[in-house]
Write a protein that holds these residues in place. Sequence first.
Motif, PDB file in Angstrom:
ATOM      1  N   VAL A 140       0.855  -1.185   0.000  1.00  0.00           N
ATOM      2  CA  VAL A 140       0.000   0.000   0.000  1.00  0.00           C
ATOM      3  C   VAL A 140       0.889   1.233   0.000  1.00  0.00           C
ATOM      4  O   VAL A 140       1.746   1.399   0.882  1.00  0.00           O
ATOM      5  CB  VAL A 140      -0.935   0.027   1.231  1.00  0.00           C
ATOM      6  CG1 VAL A 140      -1.808   1.278   1.197  1.00  0.00           C
ATOM      7  CG2 VAL A 140      -1.792  -1.229   1.279  1.00  0.00           C
ATOM      8  N   GLN A 141       0.684   2.103  -0.996  1.00  0.00           N
ATOM      9  CA  GLN A 141       1.472   3.328  -1.102  1.00  0.00           C
ATOM     10  C   GLN A 141       0.530   4.479  -1.451  1.00  0.00           C
ATOM     11  O   GLN A 141      -0.031   4.526  -2.538  1.00  0.00           O
ATOM     12  CB  GLN A 141       2.557   3.195  -2.168  1.00  0.00           C
ATOM     13  CG  GLN A 141       3.443   4.420  -2.292  1.00  0.00           C
ATOM     14  CD  GLN A 141       4.632   4.163  -3.190  1.00  0.00           C
ATOM     15  OE1 GLN A 141       5.139   3.047  -3.247  1.00  0.00           O
ATOM     16  NE2 GLN A 141       5.082   5.195  -3.897  1.00  0.00           N
ATOM     17  N   GLY A 142       0.305   5.378  -0.511  1.00  0.00           N
ATOM     18  CA  GLY A 142      -0.667   6.441  -0.713  1.00  0.00           C
ATOM     19  C   GLY A 142      -2.055   5.838  -0.863  1.00  0.00           C
ATOM     20  O   GLY A 142      -2.519   5.088  -0.013  1.00  0.00           O
ATOM     21  N   ASP A 143      -2.723   6.144  -1.984  1.00  0.00           N
ATOM     22  CA  ASP A 143      -4.045   5.586  -2.259  1.00  0.00           C
ATOM     23  C   ASP A 143      -3.980   4.335  -3.134  1.00  0.00           C
ATOM     24  O   ASP A 143      -5.016   3.795  -3.527  1.00  0.00           O
ATOM     25  CB  ASP A 143      -4.920   6.637  -2.967  1.00  0.00           C
ATOM     26  CG  ASP A 143      -5.180   7.852  -2.089  1.00  0.00           C
ATOM     27  OD1 ASP A 143      -5.200   7.677  -0.852  1.00  0.00           O
ATOM     28  OD2 ASP A 143      -5.344   8.960  -2.631  1.00  0.00           O
ATOM     29  N   THR A 144      -2.788   3.883  -3.452  1.00  0.00           N
ATOM     30  CA  THR A 144      -2.619   2.736  -4.341  1.00  0.00           C
ATOM     31  C   THR A 144      -2.423   1.466  -3.522  1.00  0.00           C
ATOM     32  O   THR A 144      -1.597   1.415  -2.614  1.00  0.00           O
ATOM     33  CB  THR A 144      -1.400   2.929  -5.254  1.00  0.00           C
ATOM     34  OG1 THR A 144      -1.565   4.144  -6.008  1.00  0.00           O
ATOM     35  CG2 THR A 144      -1.259   1.755  -6.213  1.00  0.00           C
ATOM     36  N   VAL A 145      -3.221   0.458  -3.854  1.00  0.00           N
ATOM     37  CA  VAL A 145      -3.129  -0.845  -3.190  1.00  0.00           C
ATOM     38  C   VAL A 145      -2.795  -1.891  -4.236  1.00  0.00           C
ATOM     39  O   VAL A 145      -3.426  -1.957  -5.298  1.00  0.00           O
ATOM     40  CB  VAL A 145      -4.455  -1.217  -2.491  1.00  0.00           C
ATOM     41  CG1 VAL A 145      -4.332  -2.599  -1.848  1.00  0.00           C
ATOM     42  CG2 VAL A 145      -4.814  -0.174  -1.448  1.00  0.00           C
ATOM     43  N   CYS A 146      -1.797  -2.704  -3.945  1.00  0.00           N
ATOM     44  CA  CYS A 146      -1.411  -3.772  -4.862  1.00  0.00           C
ATOM     45  C   CYS A 146      -1.291  -5.065  -4.074  1.00  0.00           C
ATOM     46  O   CYS A 146      -0.663  -5.101  -3.013  1.00  0.00           O
ATOM     47  CB  CYS A 146      -0.074  -3.446  -5.526  1.00  0.00           C
ATOM     48  SG  CYS A 146       0.453  -4.704  -6.713  1.00  0.00           S
ATOM     49  N   ARG A 147      -1.903  -6.122  -4.593  1.00  0.00           N
ATOM     50  CA  ARG A 147      -1.829  -7.426  -3.930  1.00  0.00           C
ATOM     51  C   ARG A 147      -1.632  -8.506  -4.987  1.00  0.00           C
ATOM     52  O   ARG A 147      -2.329  -8.541  -5.997  1.00  0.00           O
ATOM     53  CB  ARG A 147      -3.105  -7.701  -3.134  1.00  0.00           C
ATOM     54  CG  ARG A 147      -3.062  -9.012  -2.347  1.00  0.00           C
ATOM     55  CD  ARG A 147      -4.193  -9.057  -1.330  1.00  0.00           C
ATOM     56  NE  ARG A 147      -5.502  -9.023  -1.954  1.00  0.00           N
ATOM     57  CZ  ARG A 147      -6.178 -10.102  -2.346  1.00  0.00           C
ATOM     58  NH1 ARG A 147      -5.636 -11.303  -2.172  1.00  0.00           N
ATOM     59  NH2 ARG A 147      -7.364  -9.994  -2.898  1.00  0.00           N
ATOM     60  N   ALA A 148      -0.671  -9.390  -4.731  1.00  0.00           N
ATOM     61  CA  ALA A 148      -0.364 -10.471  -5.668  1.00  0.00           C
ATOM     62  C   ALA A 148      -0.291 -11.792  -4.921  1.00  0.00           C
ATOM     63  O   ALA A 148       0.178 -11.835  -3.776  1.00  0.00           O
ATOM     64  CB  ALA A 148       0.950 -10.204  -6.389  1.00  0.00           C
ATOM     65  N   ASP A 149      -0.770 -12.857  -5.566  1.00  0.00           N
ATOM     66  CA  ASP A 149      -0.722 -14.201  -4.989  1.00  0.00           C
ATOM     67  C   ASP A 149       0.365 -15.015  -5.679  1.00  0.00           C
ATOM     68  O   ASP A 149       0.558 -14.905  -6.894  1.00  0.00           O
ATOM     69  CB  ASP A 149      -2.074 -14.905  -5.147  1.00  0.00           C
ATOM     70  CG  ASP A 149      -3.148 -14.265  -4.275  1.00  0.00           C
ATOM     71  OD1 ASP A 149      -2.777 -13.559  -3.323  1.00  0.00           O
ATOM     72  OD2 ASP A 149      -4.338 -14.479  -4.557  1.00  0.00           O
ATOM     73  N   TYR A 150       1.019 -15.843  -4.914  1.00  0.00           N
ATOM     74  CA  TYR A 150       2.128 -16.656  -5.406  1.00  0.00           C
ATOM     75  C   TYR A 150       1.952 -18.100  -4.979  1.00  0.00           C
ATOM     76  O   TYR A 150       1.349 -18.383  -3.952  1.00  0.00           O
ATOM     77  CB  TYR A 150       3.469 -16.171  -4.834  1.00  0.00           C
ATOM     78  CG  TYR A 150       3.863 -14.763  -5.187  1.00  0.00           C
ATOM     79  CD1 TYR A 150       4.876 -14.534  -6.096  1.00  0.00           C
ATOM     80  CD2 TYR A 150       3.244 -13.675  -4.591  1.00  0.00           C
ATOM     81  CE1 TYR A 150       5.270 -13.246  -6.412  1.00  0.00           C
ATOM     82  CE2 TYR A 150       3.626 -12.378  -4.898  1.00  0.00           C
ATOM     83  CZ  TYR A 150       4.634 -12.163  -5.809  1.00  0.00           C
ATOM     84  OH  TYR A 150       5.019 -10.909  -6.117  1.00  0.00           O
ATOM     85  N   ARG A 151       2.508 -19.020  -5.742  1.00  0.00           N
ATOM     86  CA  ARG A 151       2.588 -20.433  -5.357  1.00  0.00           C
ATOM     87  C   ARG A 151       3.941 -20.952  -5.814  1.00  0.00           C
ATOM     88  O   ARG A 151       4.220 -20.970  -7.009  1.00  0.00           O
ATOM     89  CB  ARG A 151       1.456 -21.266  -5.967  1.00  0.00           C
ATOM     90  CG  ARG A 151       0.077 -20.852  -5.501  1.00  0.00           C
ATOM     91  CD  ARG A 151      -0.999 -21.764  -6.051  1.00  0.00           C
ATOM     92  NE  ARG A 151      -1.051 -23.040  -5.366  1.00  0.00           N
ATOM     93  CZ  ARG A 151      -1.700 -23.236  -4.214  1.00  0.00           C
ATOM     94  NH1 ARG A 151      -2.320 -22.224  -3.622  1.00  0.00           N
ATOM     95  NH2 ARG A 151      -1.718 -24.418  -3.648  1.00  0.00           N
ATOM     96  N   ILE A 152       4.762 -21.384  -4.850  1.00  0.00           N
ATOM     97  CA  ILE A 152       6.107 -21.834  -5.187  1.00  0.00           C
ATOM     98  C   ILE A 152       6.350 -23.237  -4.647  1.00  0.00           C
ATOM     99  O   ILE A 152       5.649 -23.715  -3.749  1.00  0.00           O
ATOM    100  CB  ILE A 152       7.184 -20.892  -4.622  1.00  0.00           C
ATOM    101  CG1 ILE A 152       7.198 -20.967  -3.085  1.00  0.00           C
ATOM    102  CG2 ILE A 152       6.978 -19.479  -5.100  1.00  0.00           C
ATOM    103  CD1 ILE A 152       8.389 -20.297  -2.465  1.00  0.00           C
ATOM    104  N   ALA A 153       7.344 -23.892  -5.221  1.00  0.00           N
ATOM    105  CA  ALA A 153       7.860 -25.161  -4.712  1.00  0.00           C
ATOM    106  C   ALA A 153       9.344 -25.175  -5.037  1.00  0.00           C
ATOM    107  O   ALA A 153       9.760 -24.722  -6.112  1.00  0.00           O
ATOM    108  CB  ALA A 153       7.152 -26.346  -5.340  1.00  0.00           C
TER     109      ALA A 153
END
Length: 289
Positions: A140-153
């Motif tokens: 979250v930066q100012g009014d900007t929200v960024c969310r990402a999902d990951y799946r690793i092995a």
Amino acid sequence: MQETSKRRRLRSMGGMLATGMLVVLAASPSAAEVVEGTCTGSVTVQGTDLTIADDSAADTTIEIPASGTVDYTASLGVEAPAEPQTAEGDLVITLPIGEWEVESWSNETTLVEVSGTETYRVPAWVPQGSGAIPLEVTHVQGDTVCRADYRIAVEGSPWSAQSALLVLLTVIAGIAMLWAGRDRGTGSGRPIAGAIAGFVFGLLCAGSLFAFGAAPLDSPLFYILPLVGMAIGIGLGAWGPFDSGQPSDATDATDETDETDRAAGTTPGDDTTQLDATRDGGQPPTEPR
């Protein structure tokens, strides 16, 4: 001094955006899907053909080397602010119940785009050859929200000292659950012990499936198998189907009676002598004259 401060902000921002987990070293490059915001980014592992972009499906599990060097680029997809803004976020691992925060950050910056090269090493606690590990990065930066999902092995063989110990503990818990089903001579076993052993057995079974790549870390098996194991343990304890080799209480009582009769010089179960003695007033019978 200013150049050093700028580099520090660049590295911090790299950890906050879609490929941020490379910089915080809490995880590694993986398949990622931006599920909120306009973030973009990509990661290329040097010396391999592995390139992960922001539009990769989050349900795709990418196997990565345990260590390596990556080239990354990331952007929030917005214009840079005139004044520094508070930028904060976190990286969490999704568990069957709840989440576990691996890393968090907070600073003041005007940067909205970063790129660079980083060397990473997967933490020792991340098992090799396991099932998928789901991660979520939020920035979250100012009014900007960024969310990402990951799946690793992580690449590698699942056989290790840790996985061998896990299998051993699973076997021990299974034996304990069966032991709770031994008949104590009362027609039942130990239902409470069976419930505890069954719960632990089911949980260790789910952990073994994850360690050997048969189930992801967020699999519902992590709460289904413990409940099933608990139910089986209670059933075995209440039923007591396994013979413990000990005589029942009724058998013990019969044996004690037989011992008493033998000590008195009578035949077990012979009531005739006692009745005759009572009928004759307690005097032994005499022969006719």
